[in-house]
Structures are given as C-alpha cells and as structure tokens.
Design an enzyme around this catalytic site. Sequence first.
Site, PDB file in Angstrom:
ATOM      1  N   ASN A 212      -0.482  -0.341  15.613  1.00 25.68           N
ATOM      2  CA  ASN A 212       0.676  -0.739  15.443  1.00 25.68           C
ATOM      3  C   ASN A 212       1.454  -0.128  16.770  1.00 25.68           C
ATOM      4  O   ASN A 212       0.518   0.441  17.547  1.00 25.68           O
ATOM      5  CB  ASN A 212       1.338  -0.418  14.497  1.00 25.68           C
ATOM      6  N   ASP A 281      -0.935   0.803   6.523  1.00 22.61           N
ATOM      7  CA  ASP A 281      -0.739   0.642   5.135  1.00 22.61           C
ATOM      8  C   ASP A 281      -2.250  -0.013   4.480  1.00 22.61           C
ATOM      9  O   ASP A 281      -2.332   0.309   3.365  1.00 22.61           O
ATOM     10  CB  ASP A 281       0.470   0.047   4.597  1.00 22.61           C
ATOM     11  N   LYS A 291     -20.972  -5.894  16.400  1.00 19.25           N
ATOM     12  CA  LYS A 291     -19.692  -6.679  16.905  1.00 19.25           C
ATOM     13  C   LYS A 291     -19.308  -7.896  16.417  1.00 19.25           C
ATOM     14  O   LYS A 291     -20.536  -8.851  16.142  1.00 19.25           O
ATOM     15  CB  LYS A 291     -19.727  -6.797  18.453  1.00 19.25           C
ATOM     16  N   ASP A 308      -1.203   6.876   0.798  1.00 18.77           N
ATOM     17  CA  ASP A 308       0.031   7.311   1.339  1.00 18.77           C
ATOM     18  C   ASP A 308      -0.022   8.845   1.621  1.00 18.77           C
ATOM     19  O   ASP A 308       0.285   9.514   0.456  1.00 18.77           O
ATOM     20  CB  ASP A 308       1.131   6.605   0.504  1.00 18.77           C
ATOM     21  N   PHE A 325       9.607   9.772   7.818  1.00 19.99           N
ATOM     22  CA  PHE A 325      10.531   8.938   8.646  1.00 19.99           C
ATOM     23  C   PHE A 325      10.410   7.388   8.106  1.00 19.99           C
ATOM     24  O   PHE A 325       9.410   6.972   7.758  1.00 19.99           O
ATOM     25  CB  PHE A 325       9.643   8.802   9.889  1.00 19.99           C
ATOM     26  N   LYS A 343       9.166   8.329  -2.543  1.00 19.57           N
ATOM     27  CA  LYS A 343       7.946   9.139  -2.086  1.00 19.57           C
ATOM     28  C   LYS A 343       8.386  10.427  -2.466  1.00 19.57           C
ATOM     29  O   LYS A 343       7.475  11.618  -2.283  1.00 19.57           O
ATOM     30  CB  LYS A 343       7.781   9.149  -0.360  1.00 19.57           C
TER      31      LYS A 343
HETATM   32  N1  CTP Z   1       3.274   7.527   5.683  1.00 19.45           N
HETATM   33  C1  CTP Z   1       2.244   7.908   5.278  1.00 19.45           C
HETATM   34  N2  CTP Z   1       1.125   7.569   5.151  1.00 19.45           N
HETATM   35  C2  CTP Z   1       1.040   6.184   4.794  1.00 19.45           C
HETATM   36  C3  CTP Z   1       2.268   5.308   4.985  1.00 19.45           C
HETATM   37  C4  CTP Z   1       3.178   6.111   5.177  1.00 19.45           C
HETATM   38  O1  CTP Z   1       2.072   9.283   5.439  1.00 19.45           O
HETATM   39  N3  CTP Z   1      -0.044   5.566   4.391  1.00 19.45           N
HETATM   40  C5  CTP Z   1       4.383   8.139   5.924  1.00 19.45           C
HETATM   41  C6  CTP Z   1       5.119   7.726   7.389  1.00 19.45           C
HETATM   42  O2  CTP Z   1       4.473   8.745   8.317  1.00 19.45           O
HETATM   43  C7  CTP Z   1       6.346   7.751   7.345  1.00 19.45           C
HETATM   44  C8  CTP Z   1       6.630   7.404   5.902  1.00 19.45           C
HETATM   45  O3  CTP Z   1       5.478   7.592   5.054  1.00 19.45           O
HETATM   46  O4  CTP Z   1       7.000   8.978   7.276  1.00 19.45           O
HETATM   47  C9  CTP Z   1       7.220   6.060   5.823  1.00 19.45           C
HETATM   48  O5  CTP Z   1       6.243   4.921   6.401  1.00 19.45           O
HETATM   49  P1  CTP Z   1       6.565   3.426   6.125  1.00 19.45           P
HETATM   50  O6  CTP Z   1       5.368   2.864   6.818  1.00 19.45           O
HETATM   51  O7  CTP Z   1       7.733   2.952   6.630  1.00 19.45           O
HETATM   52  O8  CTP Z   1       6.882   3.345   4.771  1.00 19.45           O
HETATM   53  P2  CTP Z   1       5.721   2.608   3.597  1.00 19.45           P
HETATM   54  O9  CTP Z   1       5.781   3.456   2.567  1.00 19.45           O
HETATM   55  O10 CTP Z   1       4.375   2.049   4.236  1.00 19.45           O
HETATM   56  O11 CTP Z   1       6.614   1.209   3.323  1.00 19.45           O
HETATM   57  P3  CTP Z   1       6.791  -0.339   3.899  1.00 19.45           P
HETATM   58  O12 CTP Z   1       5.541  -0.348   4.990  1.00 19.45           O
HETATM   59  O13 CTP Z   1       6.539  -1.089   3.022  1.00 19.45           O
HETATM   60  O14 CTP Z   1       8.114  -0.219   4.909  1.00 19.45           O
END
Ligand code: CTP
Length: 398
Positions: A212, A281, A291, A308, A325, A343
């Site tokens: 990303n 995610d 490859k 997560d 964040f 969370k």
């Molecule tokens: N985060 C994490 N591990 C993951 C996904 C997220 O530690 N697998 C943490 C990020 O570092 C950030 C927070 O969770 O501090 C929010 O991440 P975000 O990707 O915005 O939230 P999601 O729970 O993935 O929600 P969505 O993508 O559905 O908005």
Amino acid sequence: MEHLHASTKHILLGVTGGIAAYKTAELIRLLVKQGHTVQVVMTEAATHFITATTLQALSGRPVFIDAWDQRIDNGMPHIGLSRDADVILVAPASADFMAKLAHGFANDLLSTLCLARTCPLMIAPAMNKQMWENPATQRQCAQLIADGIIFLGPDAGEQACGEVGQGRMLEPLEMLEGLAAHFTPKLLAGKKIMITAGATMEMIDPVRGLTNLSSGKMGFALALVASRMGAEVTLIYSHTQVPPPVVSQRHHVRTADDMYHTVMQHIADQDVFIAVAAVADYKPNTIQPQKIKKSEASLTIKLIKNKDILAEVASLPNPPYCVGFAAETEPLIVHATQKRLAKRVPLMVANQVDAAMGHDHNTVTLIDDNGEYAIATAHKTTIAQHILTHLKMRLDQG
Ligand code: CTP
C-alpha cells in the site's frame, strides 16, 4: 528527517581548521532555514579551509576570528559573543582544538569563548583516523567527556585523506538531530516504546507482492521524537519511502506475519505500543514458489486474513499502553471511535487518508476515554511531539 522541532535557538558555531569545515556551510544553511540564529566564530586555521565571506553570507551575521576584534562594543568579544547563546557547537573540532579545550587554553577567540562560556558546549570532532585513535586524542576525549562536553560523533567511514576509519565528522543533518535531541526535554526517559511503521508487503510469488501507499514518515517521526524525548525505542518497520531514524533497536520486516512475530518477540517489557504501520489485512493463501507466467487470460488469487497486530497486543494479559492509527475517509471520528472500541486501545489517532499519505504534514485528532483532541495541520515531527506529550500525560495518570 530535517525538522528540528525545537523552538528557535541562538547557536554560537565555532569552526576550526579541518577539511570538514566545508560541511559547516550546509549546517549553517539548514539551521538558518529552520529559524535559528547562528553566530560564526572561526579559528585562523579554519579560514584556510573555508572563507569567512561564505559563512557570513550564509549566517547573515559578521564572522569573528580575532580576539582583538574591535567590533564588539566593550572590547571583550569572548564575553559579548557568547552570553546570549543557547549552545556553543564547534564543528569541525580539530584534534588541536580538542587538546586546547581539555587543557583550558585560551589563546585565540574561539578557545577563550569556550572557556568563558555559561552555556553547554557541543563538539563534532573531525580528523584522520590515526589522529583520532592516537592515545593523546583519546586522553583528551576522556577529559572532555568528564568535563561535561557533549560529543556529536565522530562517525566512521571514508575520509578526505583516502583512508577509511573513525574520525569523520557527522553529516549536517545528523548534527541537526544532535542539537534537536539536546534541546528536547527528556519527558519519556526510562520508557520503552515499540513502534510499527511502513507498509507490509504480502508476497504473491518470488518477485511480486501486495502492498500500500504508506510512506513510513509518521511512524518514523514518532520513533525519532520519542528517542529525542529519552525513550528506548524499538522500531519495527516494513517497506518505506524514507530511511529509518537511528533509535535504540530497529528490525526490518516484510510481511504482516513477520511484523507480528517480531512484535511479539520483543513486546514483553514494553511500556507503550504504537501501531502506525499500514498492515495488509489480507495475504495470498499460497505464495507461488516460481514466478507466475502470464499464460492464462485471467488470474485469481485467494486472500486470507492476517492477524491484527494491534488488537493482539491490546488483548495480551498485561498489555502495554496501546496507541492505534485509524486512516479513514468520512465520517472520520465515527470510524476511528468504532475502531478504538473494537480493538480496545486506550488512544486512537484519527487521520484523513488523503491528508497524510506520503506527505510531510498531517492533520489528526486524538481520541481517548476523556474525549477528542484536534491537532492542527503540522509537520509530522510536530504531530509526533503532540501525540507523545498527550501519551505521557495519560501514562502519568496511570
Ligand atoms: N493494524 C495492525 N494489524 C493489522 C491491521 C491494522 O496492527 N493487521 C493496526 C494499524 O497499525 C493501525 C490500526 O490497526 O494502528 C488501524 O488499522 P486499519 O488498517 O485502519 O484498521 P482495520 O482494522 O484494518 O480496518 P479497515 O481496514 O477495515 O478500515
């Protein structure tokens, strides 16, 4: 990271005779750009390496060299020049000048200024590696440290003389960081803070991956400022657009799984966990060992959920203080609040996705049990300072 984030200071910059004096020109430019005032004092030897005219043009102030200079009203430049300085920085500091300092000599304007100072003294040594390693120089170093003089470097690396070793003066940006650290109150001394940063990369085959646009800048700014504030920082970072700052411990990882395992391996004694990384995610169900060839008309990749990391850390039996964040589109606060509760983290930093990604500035709102705190748009190091100061207040409240 170029941003000092200290209120503006008056720096008395001493320049002694060494080829590294050319780097001082850039240091002055950076300091002035950040709003600091710089008063240059050179030794006579320094003028053989860089001209007073150059440094005068860059600092916008007259340069002083001679102890008998009549431009200071009371005829005492060694007092007049230093009394309003917040710090004296000697860069480069030659072996000869360090020896003078160690013995309290005052036979030119700069050494007299140093002896008569009422402010801290920092030195950035620069010399050939044999000169640096010489027992005489090492003896002076020990004495200068004992006298409370603060060292910036030296570094190891390629030298102007063609040799490689210890003795190279720090780069201007590194000296700037040394000054910033010096001027930052040590609010987080004794605290262990783990920070994740950057974008994870989920491999599809040996050469391709899903990632990303996270640049890593916000996480790195937090790591840098936490370090300046005296914290012991463990930085776990994945793919980023900028180099990581120097902190106590750094671990480079690639995937969300790598990040999860590295976090868990080091989390036990942390006081704070700040999850800034944009963690994927999902990851491909299988990583193709070879490859993938473009033989088929279409390609389907099955994705499965990653752990997560933030939620896992927050649900540990005795968790560190967790900060998340939430990069969101509208409605920002509603989404971020939901995420904070889901969370179960005490502090969530909400930011608009388009405002932050890849940029040096950010606009955030802090959300905790007590309410919402909007922070105006600022450089990420300033935002980091706000977040960490808020966090410190919450830690103190227990
Ligand atoms: N985060 C994490 N591990 C993951 C996904 C997220 O530690 N697998 C943490 C990020 O570092 C950030 C927070 O969770 O501090 C929010 O991440 P975000 O990707 O915005 O939230 P999601 O729970 O993935 O929600 P969505 O993508 O559905 O908005």
